[in-house]
Design a protein around this motif. Structure first.
Motif, short mmCIF file in Angstrom:
data_model
loop_
_atom_site.label_atom_id
_atom_site.label_comp_id
_atom_site.label_asym_id
_atom_site.label_seq_id
_atom_site.Cartn_x
_atom_site.Cartn_y
_atom_site.Cartn_z
N UNK A 130 0.81 -1.21 0.00
CA UNK A 130 0.00 0.00 0.00
C UNK A 130 0.84 1.25 0.00
N UNK A 131 0.40 2.24 -0.76
CA UNK A 131 1.07 3.54 -0.84
C UNK A 131 0.03 4.64 -0.63
N UNK A 132 0.40 5.66 0.11
CA UNK A 132 -0.54 6.76 0.28
C UNK A 132 -0.53 7.68 -0.94
N UNK A 133 -1.68 8.28 -1.19
CA UNK A 133 -1.79 9.27 -2.25
C UNK A 133 -1.45 10.66 -1.72
N UNK A 134 -1.67 11.66 -2.56
CA UNK A 134 -1.23 13.01 -2.21
C UNK A 134 -2.12 14.04 -2.89
N UNK A 135 -2.39 15.13 -2.18
CA UNK A 135 -2.93 16.33 -2.82
C UNK A 135 -2.39 17.55 -2.09
N UNK A 136 -2.24 18.63 -2.83
CA UNK A 136 -1.62 19.84 -2.28
C UNK A 136 -2.49 21.06 -2.56
N UNK A 137 -2.40 22.04 -1.66
CA UNK A 137 -3.13 23.30 -1.81
C UNK A 137 -2.25 24.46 -1.36
N UNK A 138 -2.43 25.59 -2.01
CA UNK A 138 -1.79 26.84 -1.61
C UNK A 138 -2.88 27.77 -1.08
N UNK A 139 -2.67 28.37 0.09
CA UNK A 139 -3.65 29.27 0.70
C UNK A 139 -3.04 30.67 0.79
N UNK A 140 -3.70 31.64 0.18
CA UNK A 140 -3.25 33.03 0.23
C UNK A 140 -4.35 33.86 0.88
N UNK A 141 -3.99 34.59 1.92
CA UNK A 141 -4.95 35.35 2.71
C UNK A 141 -4.56 36.82 2.71
N UNK A 142 -5.54 37.71 2.50
CA UNK A 142 -5.29 39.15 2.52
C UNK A 142 -6.32 39.85 3.39
N UNK A 143 -5.86 40.97 3.97
CA UNK A 143 -6.76 41.82 4.77
C UNK A 143 -6.78 43.23 4.16
N UNK A 144 -5.90 44.11 4.62
CA UNK A 144 -5.84 45.48 4.09
C UNK A 144 -5.11 45.51 2.75
N UNK A 145 -4.97 46.72 2.18
CA UNK A 145 -4.29 46.84 0.90
C UNK A 145 -2.79 47.03 1.03
N UNK A 146 -2.29 47.11 2.28
CA UNK A 146 -0.86 47.17 2.52
C UNK A 146 -0.60 46.89 3.98
N UNK A 147 0.67 46.63 4.35
CA UNK A 147 1.02 46.51 5.76
C UNK A 147 0.75 47.84 6.47
N UNK A 148 0.36 47.74 7.75
CA UNK A 148 -0.03 48.93 8.49
C UNK A 148 0.81 49.10 9.75
N UNK A 149 0.98 50.33 10.20
CA UNK A 149 1.73 50.66 11.41
C UNK A 149 0.97 50.13 12.62
N UNK A 150 1.64 49.31 13.45
CA UNK A 150 0.93 48.68 14.56
C UNK A 150 0.57 49.67 15.66
N UNK A 151 1.28 50.81 15.72
CA UNK A 151 0.93 51.81 16.72
C UNK A 151 -0.27 52.64 16.31
N UNK A 152 -0.41 52.87 15.02
CA UNK A 152 -1.53 53.69 14.53
C UNK A 152 -2.80 52.89 14.31
N UNK A 153 -2.64 51.61 13.93
CA UNK A 153 -3.81 50.83 13.56
C UNK A 153 -4.06 49.60 14.44
N UNK A 154 -3.09 49.24 15.29
CA UNK A 154 -3.23 48.05 16.11
C UNK A 154 -4.45 48.07 17.00
N UNK A 155 -5.23 47.01 16.98
CA UNK A 155 -6.44 46.91 17.77
C UNK A 155 -7.69 47.30 17.02
N UNK A 156 -7.50 47.90 15.82
CA UNK A 156 -8.66 48.38 15.06
C UNK A 156 -8.85 47.65 13.73
#
Length: 456
Positions: A193-219
């Motif tokens: 017996x041999x195991x089979x395989x399948x693969x996936x790529x996951x890409x996740x986005x939130x804002x349109x750019x990285x944000x300053x954690x002091x100005x935007x953190x928590x919001x």
């Protein structure tokens, strides 16, 4: 006439030199710069097979690297064995870690060192030597076909199409492959017996750019927080995969299978220490061997995003990425599992996160017969050469082309390997045990010689 044992003993030095000449050919299928060497390796095989007694041996085009096909026909009523192997090898990087150059074969401590020695030129050569011996002695009483490809190390891209188009030409009663490993030194194993395989790529986005954690953190949402929350949803605390329907097509192990796997030499504590772990972990209700060979898995292979440099950068990442693969068993189909995992990910996407899930590589699992006549013959052949009964094993890895052969040709498959897991295939200082070189020829000679009766 001399016995087979005496004949092989006298020919051993010449056989090893001949194998070394094969190993000197730099048949790296993934490098475009080695295309000429790929053809040199195919031509070498054709020449060797013709000298071994195969009048019908030829190079066949596939659309990529060529395939070598040969046949020896003894009679329409005789069983037919199809042997599969590959002549391509892995790249040799990092070169500086090799003790001796990878394409200059050297024998040290009863091991033959060279790229391809264990995977898969050495085992392929064993089959040719066994068949050559029987043909010369007039003792081959089965039809034999050999299919030796040049693209296994780059995914066997063109072989499935070749099989579909040439199914009648390749028709046989059993497929014999030696591209698997033994359980350990003097511990042969038949992989069913041999195991089979399948693969996936996951890409996740939130804002349109990285944000300053002091100005935007928590919001605002943090893409990395969202990704780890999402990935954590894929498993239950006890190790089971939490994707709905993931286990629907899984057939549990039989009592006989569990008993056979329990006989394998394994010690959890030694295994743990060798891997530098503080504890083992996996699906509840199964042993380590069962988890790693006969149960399906879902693994996170890569996770990246945010700041990766030295020091600190106070940003809130706006994107994160993950790579996932699943090992599959039994009746699980890669496309179905991919869709189920994708559905789970999309349904569990955290607030403020946008997901893109890309489906990637796939390969079907293979599960063969536990006690087919060809398997019983393989057991006797191992016992003839090694003096011990082989273990019945399943491999956690994947060789997708095995399932393709089985499905297209509808024949049983015997996975009868002679390499050891410690022989550094795909790594520097790859080598092949000369003890298994000697015993492997004897085991295969026995298999081919006795097949006329055993497979009737």
């Amino acid at each position: 006439m001399a016995t087979i044992e005496d004949e092989l003993e006298r020919a051993r030095a010449a056989q090893l030199e001949e194998l070394s000449s094969f190993l000197r050919i730099q048949s790296i299928s993934t490098l475009s710069s080695q295309q000429a060497e790929m053809r040199n390796a195919a031509a070498w095989l054709v020449d060797k097979l013709q000298r071994a007694g195969f009048k019908n041996a030829e190079v066949l085009e596939t659309g990529g690297h060529p395939l070598v096909f040969a046949s020896f026909h003894v009679g329409d009523d005789a069983p037919t064995i199809l042997m599969y192997g590959h002549y391509d090898v892995q790249p040799v990087d990092p070169l500086e870690l090799w003790t001796t150059p990878p394409f200059e074969p050297k024998i040290r401590d009863q091991k033959l060192y060279a790229r391809g020695a264990s995977d898969d030129k050495g085992p392929v050569f064993l089959h040719i030597l066994a068949l050559e011996t029987l043909i010369r002695r007039g003792e081959l009483r089965v039809n034999v076909k050999l299919c030796i490809e040049g693209e296994e190390e780059c995914g066997s891209t063109n072989l499935p199409t070749f099989l579909e188009k040439n199914a009648e030409r390749l028709r046989a009663d059993v497929l014999l492959i030696s591209d698997t490993t033994m359980v350990g030194p003097m511990q042969p194993g038949i992989c069913y017996g041999l195991r089979g395989l399948c693969a996936l790529q996951v890409d996740l986005k939130t804002a349109n750019s990285d944000l300053h954690s002091g100005l935007y953190g928590g919001a605002v949402p943090n893409a990395l927080h969202a990704m780890v929350e999402l990935l954590a949803s894929l498993h239950h605390p006890d190790g089971r995969v939490a994707v709905d329907g993931f286990y629907d097509e899984v057939v549990d192990l039989t009592m006989d299978e569990r008993a056979a796997l329990a006989e394998l030499p394994h010690d959890d504590e030694a295994y743990r220490k060798a891997l530098g772990l503080t504890a083992l972990f996996g699906e509840a209700g199964y042993t380590t061997i069962e988890r790693s060979t006969a149960r399906p898995t879902l693994e996170i292979n890569g996770l990246y995003g945010g700041f990766q440099g030295e020091g600190t950068k106070t940003v809130i990442p706006h994107e994160a990425h993950a790579k996932i693969t699943c090992r599959l068993v039994n009746q699980q189909t890669p496309a179905t599992i991919q869709e189920k995992v994708k559905k789970h990910l999309l349904e569990h996407a955290p607030i403020g996160a946008t997901l893109t899930v890309t489906l990637q590589d796939t390969g079907n699992p293979y599960l063969g017969s536990f006690d087919a006549p060809a398997v019983e013959l393989a057991k006797k052949s191992y016992e003839h050469a090694y003096g011990v009964q082989p273990y019945m094993t399943r491999m956690g890895g994947s060789i997708p082309i095995v399932e393709v052969f089985h499905r297209v040709l509808n024949i049983p498959v015997v996975l009868m390997g002679f390499s050891l897991m410690t022989e550094n295939f795909h790594a520097p200082n790859e080598h092949f045990s000369l003890e298994n070189f000697d015993r492997g020829i004897r085991a295969l000679t026995h298999f081919y010689r006795e097949a006329a009766t055993a497979l009737k």
